[in-house]
Design a protein around this motif. Sequence first.
Motif, PDB file in Angstrom:
ATOM      1  N   GLN A 158     -43.032  10.252  17.592  1.00 37.27           N
ATOM      2  CA  GLN A 158     -43.314  10.561  18.996  1.00 37.27           C
ATOM      3  C   GLN A 158     -42.330   9.839  19.909  1.00 37.27           C
ATOM      4  OE1 GLN A 158     -47.097   9.139  20.747  1.00 37.27           O
ATOM      5  NE2 GLN A 158     -47.447  11.255  21.358  1.00 37.27           N
ATOM      6  N   GLY A 159     -42.049   8.571  19.601  1.00 39.26           N
ATOM      7  CA  GLY A 159     -41.065   7.830  20.381  1.00 39.26           C
ATOM      8  C   GLY A 159     -39.681   8.440  20.273  1.00 39.26           C
ATOM      9  N   GLN A 160     -39.314   8.903  19.067  1.00 41.87           N
ATOM     10  CA  GLN A 160     -38.015   9.535  18.883  1.00 41.87           C
ATOM     11  C   GLN A 160     -37.909  10.827  19.682  1.00 41.87           C
ATOM     12  OE1 GLN A 160     -35.322   8.502  17.637  1.00 41.87           O
ATOM     13  NE2 GLN A 160     -34.119  10.390  17.558  1.00 41.87           N
ATOM     14  N   ASP A 161     -38.984  11.598  19.729  1.00 39.64           N
ATOM     15  CA  ASP A 161     -38.976  12.832  20.534  1.00 39.64           C
ATOM     16  C   ASP A 161     -38.716  12.516  22.004  1.00 39.64           C
ATOM     17  OD1 ASP A 161     -39.460  14.365  18.309  1.00 39.64           O
ATOM     18  OD2 ASP A 161     -41.619  14.565  18.674  1.00 39.64           O
ATOM     19  N   LEU A 162     -39.335  11.440  22.488  1.00 38.55           N
ATOM     20  CA  LEU A 162     -39.138  11.051  23.880  1.00 38.55           C
ATOM     21  C   LEU A 162     -37.691  10.620  24.116  1.00 38.55           C
ATOM     22  CD1 LEU A 162     -40.311  10.543  26.669  1.00 38.55           C
ATOM     23  CD2 LEU A 162     -41.046   8.277  25.889  1.00 38.55           C
ATOM     24  N   LEU A 163     -37.115   9.850  23.185  1.00 38.99           N
ATOM     25  CA  LEU A 163     -35.718   9.433  23.318  1.00 38.99           C
ATOM     26  C   LEU A 163     -34.785  10.641  23.354  1.00 38.99           C
ATOM     27  CD1 LEU A 163     -35.417   6.332  20.949  1.00 38.99           C
ATOM     28  CD2 LEU A 163     -35.487   6.361  23.452  1.00 38.99           C
ATOM     29  N   LEU A 164     -35.062  11.643  22.526  1.00 39.64           N
ATOM     30  CA  LEU A 164     -34.223  12.843  22.519  1.00 39.64           C
ATOM     31  C   LEU A 164     -34.337  13.609  23.831  1.00 39.64           C
ATOM     32  CD1 LEU A 164     -34.767  14.189  18.887  1.00 39.64           C
ATOM     33  CD2 LEU A 164     -32.675  13.212  19.846  1.00 39.64           C
ATOM     34  N   GLU A 165     -35.541  13.646  24.386  1.00 41.41           N
ATOM     35  CA  GLU A 165     -35.743  14.327  25.671  1.00 41.41           C
ATOM     36  C   GLU A 165     -34.949  13.634  26.783  1.00 41.41           C
ATOM     37  OE1 GLU A 165     -39.504  15.208  28.642  1.00 41.41           O
ATOM     38  OE2 GLU A 165     -39.846  15.164  26.479  1.00 41.41           O
ATOM     39  N   ILE A 166     -35.004  12.308  26.815  1.00 42.55           N
ATOM     40  CA  ILE A 166     -34.256  11.554  27.825  1.00 42.55           C
ATOM     41  C   ILE A 166     -32.762  11.696  27.595  1.00 42.55           C
ATOM     42  CG2 ILE A 166     -33.769   9.226  28.690  1.00 42.55           C
ATOM     43  CD1 ILE A 166     -36.696   8.530  27.998  1.00 42.55           C
ATOM     44  N   ALA A 167     -32.342  11.662  26.314  1.00 41.30           N
ATOM     45  CA  ALA A 167     -30.924  11.777  25.999  1.00 41.30           C
ATOM     46  C   ALA A 167     -30.358  13.125  26.445  1.00 41.30           C
ATOM     47  CB  ALA A 167     -30.698  11.586  24.502  1.00 41.30           C
ATOM     48  N   ALA A 168     -31.138  14.185  26.249  1.00 38.64           N
ATOM     49  CA  ALA A 168     -30.678  15.511  26.664  1.00 38.64           C
ATOM     50  C   ALA A 168     -30.497  15.574  28.177  1.00 38.64           C
ATOM     51  CB  ALA A 168     -31.672  16.572  26.202  1.00 38.64           C
ATOM     52  N   GLN A 169     -31.408  14.966  28.916  1.00 39.99           N
ATOM     53  CA  GLN A 169     -31.290  14.926  30.375  1.00 39.99           C
ATOM     54  C   GLN A 169     -30.074  14.104  30.799  1.00 39.99           C
ATOM     55  OE1 GLN A 169     -35.077  13.317  31.568  1.00 39.99           O
ATOM     56  NE2 GLN A 169     -36.205  15.190  31.090  1.00 39.99           N
TER      57      GLN A 169
ATOM     58  N   VAL B  90     -20.198  16.640  29.209  1.00 40.63           N
ATOM     59  CA  VAL B  90     -19.682  16.796  27.847  1.00 40.63           C
ATOM     60  C   VAL B  90     -18.237  17.262  27.936  1.00 40.63           C
ATOM     61  CG1 VAL B  90     -19.947  17.975  25.644  1.00 40.63           C
ATOM     62  CG2 VAL B  90     -21.981  17.418  26.979  1.00 40.63           C
ATOM     63  N   PRO B  91     -17.272  16.407  27.572  1.00 38.10           N
ATOM     64  CA  PRO B  91     -17.436  15.036  27.094  1.00 38.10           C
ATOM     65  C   PRO B  91     -17.890  14.122  28.236  1.00 38.10           C
ATOM     66  CG  PRO B  91     -15.121  15.516  27.389  1.00 38.10           C
ATOM     67  CD  PRO B  91     -15.838  16.812  27.609  1.00 38.10           C
ATOM     68  N   PRO B  92     -18.515  12.977  27.909  1.00 43.09           N
ATOM     69  CA  PRO B  92     -19.097  12.128  28.956  1.00 43.09           C
ATOM     70  C   PRO B  92     -18.062  11.449  29.836  1.00 43.09           C
ATOM     71  CG  PRO B  92     -19.379  11.141  26.776  1.00 43.09           C
ATOM     72  CD  PRO B  92     -18.854  12.517  26.549  1.00 43.09           C
ATOM     73  N   VAL B  93     -18.357  11.435  31.116  1.00 46.67           N
ATOM     74  CA  VAL B  93     -17.512  10.741  32.088  1.00 46.67           C
ATOM     75  C   VAL B  93     -17.832   9.247  32.020  1.00 46.67           C
ATOM     76  CG1 VAL B  93     -16.967  10.491  34.540  1.00 46.67           C
ATOM     77  CG2 VAL B  93     -17.409  12.770  33.569  1.00 46.67           C
TER      78      VAL B  93
ATOM     79  N   VAL C 164     -27.777   8.034  24.879  1.00 50.55           N
ATOM     80  CA  VAL C 164     -27.048   9.268  25.173  1.00 50.55           C
ATOM     81  C   VAL C 164     -25.770   9.361  24.347  1.00 50.55           C
ATOM     82  CG1 VAL C 164     -25.643   8.440  27.121  1.00 50.55           C
ATOM     83  CG2 VAL C 164     -26.397  10.828  27.043  1.00 50.55           C
ATOM     84  N   LEU C 165     -25.144   8.222  24.058  1.00 53.85           N
ATOM     85  CA  LEU C 165     -23.952   8.265  23.212  1.00 53.85           C
ATOM     86  C   LEU C 165     -24.294   8.728  21.796  1.00 53.85           C
ATOM     87  CD1 LEU C 165     -22.129   5.019  24.375  1.00 53.85           C
ATOM     88  CD2 LEU C 165     -21.284   7.372  24.633  1.00 53.85           C
ATOM     89  N   ARG C 166     -25.400   8.216  21.235  1.00 53.16           N
ATOM     90  CA  ARG C 166     -25.823   8.671  19.907  1.00 53.16           C
ATOM     91  C   ARG C 166     -26.093  10.174  19.929  1.00 53.16           C
ATOM     92  NH1 ARG C 166     -29.506   4.329  20.078  1.00 53.16           N
ATOM     93  NH2 ARG C 166     -28.827   2.492  18.906  1.00 53.16           N
ATOM     94  N   HIS C 167     -26.793  10.618  20.979  1.00 50.96           N
ATOM     95  CA  HIS C 167     -27.150  12.030  21.082  1.00 50.96           C
ATOM     96  C   HIS C 167     -25.894  12.894  21.211  1.00 50.96           C
ATOM     97  CE1 HIS C 167     -29.503  15.545  21.968  1.00 50.96           C
ATOM     98  NE2 HIS C 167     -28.904  15.709  23.136  1.00 50.96           N
ATOM     99  N   TRP C 168     -24.955  12.480  22.024  1.00 51.84           N
ATOM    100  CA  TRP C 168     -23.699  13.229  22.192  1.00 51.84           C
ATOM    101  C   TRP C 168     -22.952  13.335  20.865  1.00 51.84           C
ATOM    102  CZ3 TRP C 168     -18.764  10.311  22.741  1.00 51.84           C
ATOM    103  CH2 TRP C 168     -17.665  11.160  22.848  1.00 51.84           C
ATOM    104  N   LEU C 169     -22.817  12.220  20.166  1.00 53.74           N
ATOM    105  CA  LEU C 169     -22.063  12.215  18.917  1.00 53.74           C
ATOM    106  C   LEU C 169     -22.752  13.062  17.846  1.00 53.74           C
ATOM    107  CD1 LEU C 169     -21.041   8.461  18.976  1.00 53.74           C
ATOM    108  CD2 LEU C 169     -19.461  10.406  19.048  1.00 53.74           C
TER     109      LEU C 169
ATOM    110  N   SER D 102     -25.209  15.580  18.355  1.00 57.79           N
ATOM    111  CA  SER D 102     -25.436  16.978  18.710  1.00 57.79           C
ATOM    112  C   SER D 102     -24.146  17.758  18.905  1.00 57.79           C
ATOM    113  CB  SER D 102     -26.298  17.060  19.975  1.00 57.79           C
ATOM    114  OG  SER D 102     -25.620  16.487  21.088  1.00 57.79           O
ATOM    115  N   VAL D 103     -23.119  17.118  19.407  1.00 59.07           N
ATOM    116  CA  VAL D 103     -21.863  17.823  19.689  1.00 59.07           C
ATOM    117  C   VAL D 103     -20.872  17.688  18.539  1.00 59.07           C
ATOM    118  CG1 VAL D 103     -19.898  17.993  21.266  1.00 59.07           C
ATOM    119  CG2 VAL D 103     -22.193  17.508  22.171  1.00 59.07           C
ATOM    120  N   HIS D 104     -20.827  16.511  17.917  1.00 62.73           N
ATOM    121  CA  HIS D 104     -19.800  16.256  16.895  1.00 62.73           C
ATOM    122  C   HIS D 104     -20.363  16.026  15.499  1.00 62.73           C
ATOM    123  CE1 HIS D 104     -16.715  16.163  19.945  1.00 62.73           C
ATOM    124  NE2 HIS D 104     -17.405  15.269  20.643  1.00 62.73           N
TER     125      HIS D 104
END
Length: 329
Positions: free
Chosen positions: A224-235, A242-245, A260-265, A267-269
């Motif tokens: 449940q905590g991981q789901d919340l982190l993913l939701e915040i990371a997507a926002q 993308v790529p992050p400024v 957000v860096l973990r999520h970017w790496l 989900s995108v890469h």
Amino acid sequence: MTRSVDQAMAEFAPALPLAVAYSGGADSTALLTACARRWPGQVVAFHVHHGLQAAADNFERHCRDTCAALGVPIYVQRVDARHAPGESPEAAARHARYKAFEALAHLNKAQAAIQSIAIAQHADDQVETLLLALSRGAGLSGLSAMPASWQCGSLTYHRPLLEVACADIRVWLREQSIPFIEDPSNLDERYTRNRIRARIMPALQVCFPQFRETFARSSAHAAQGQDLLLEIAAQDLVSVGVPPVISALQMLSHARQANVLRHWLRSVHQTTPTTAQLDALMNQIVACKTRGHHVRLKVGQGFCVRLGKVLDWYNPELSQPPLNPPSWL
């Protein structure tokens, strides 16, 4: 309390027809038998021949005989499950298995339209997975352990016995005189999971008799905590770009920047940084105060580099380094 095989199967409602991953061992034998009884004519068995031990041919023969007795079609896929240098043998075998399941589902799609695959992992497997994650210093994603179901392409995978104890599965089989095979590799304590099973699980049973339920509850909280982190990371990824400024990343708190860096790496890469790599990258982001500050850090299977106002990532085995940005960036 853990559930019985019958209770777990009563709540299992997959899309049909259903494939069952069948090794011939106790757990998959119970699952295949229960599924074949509940949905006659709607179940097939997928057997993966790993080729890792001399007994593998005997395993296949046993599985074919059992399926013939149950009236269940069986499809066999032979794989090369040998691990590469530095790779976990368990991880290599697991990867080979899932590739085989995908191949078998694709081959049978025209005939049977397989949509669901059931896997016989149980409550003890869940505890072992959690303990392995703890031993590796995993975050919430790892501590979430194994989900009861998940989607991969057009297939939905299910673990209907995830709340059933291993011992209860064997009692269920003995009560009905259902034969199964014992894989000798499960007793080989060179493998970490087997050492956990042989040494730690009995101690947990003595000290914490309800550990399967309480550990599963902790994993559910982590998920449940991981789901919340993913939701915040997507926002946050929408906010930083993308790529992050880099300047946008610098506006985030330390925890949200890491998230957000973990999520970017990922989900995108499709790469995952180690803790040390992520810490080093975040230190460089903090230090990016001038236009001339250079960034080139090993992250995951590639490199993070600075391109003017943004961070980029590339894998040198797949592509050339990004070109330097024009001077107006």
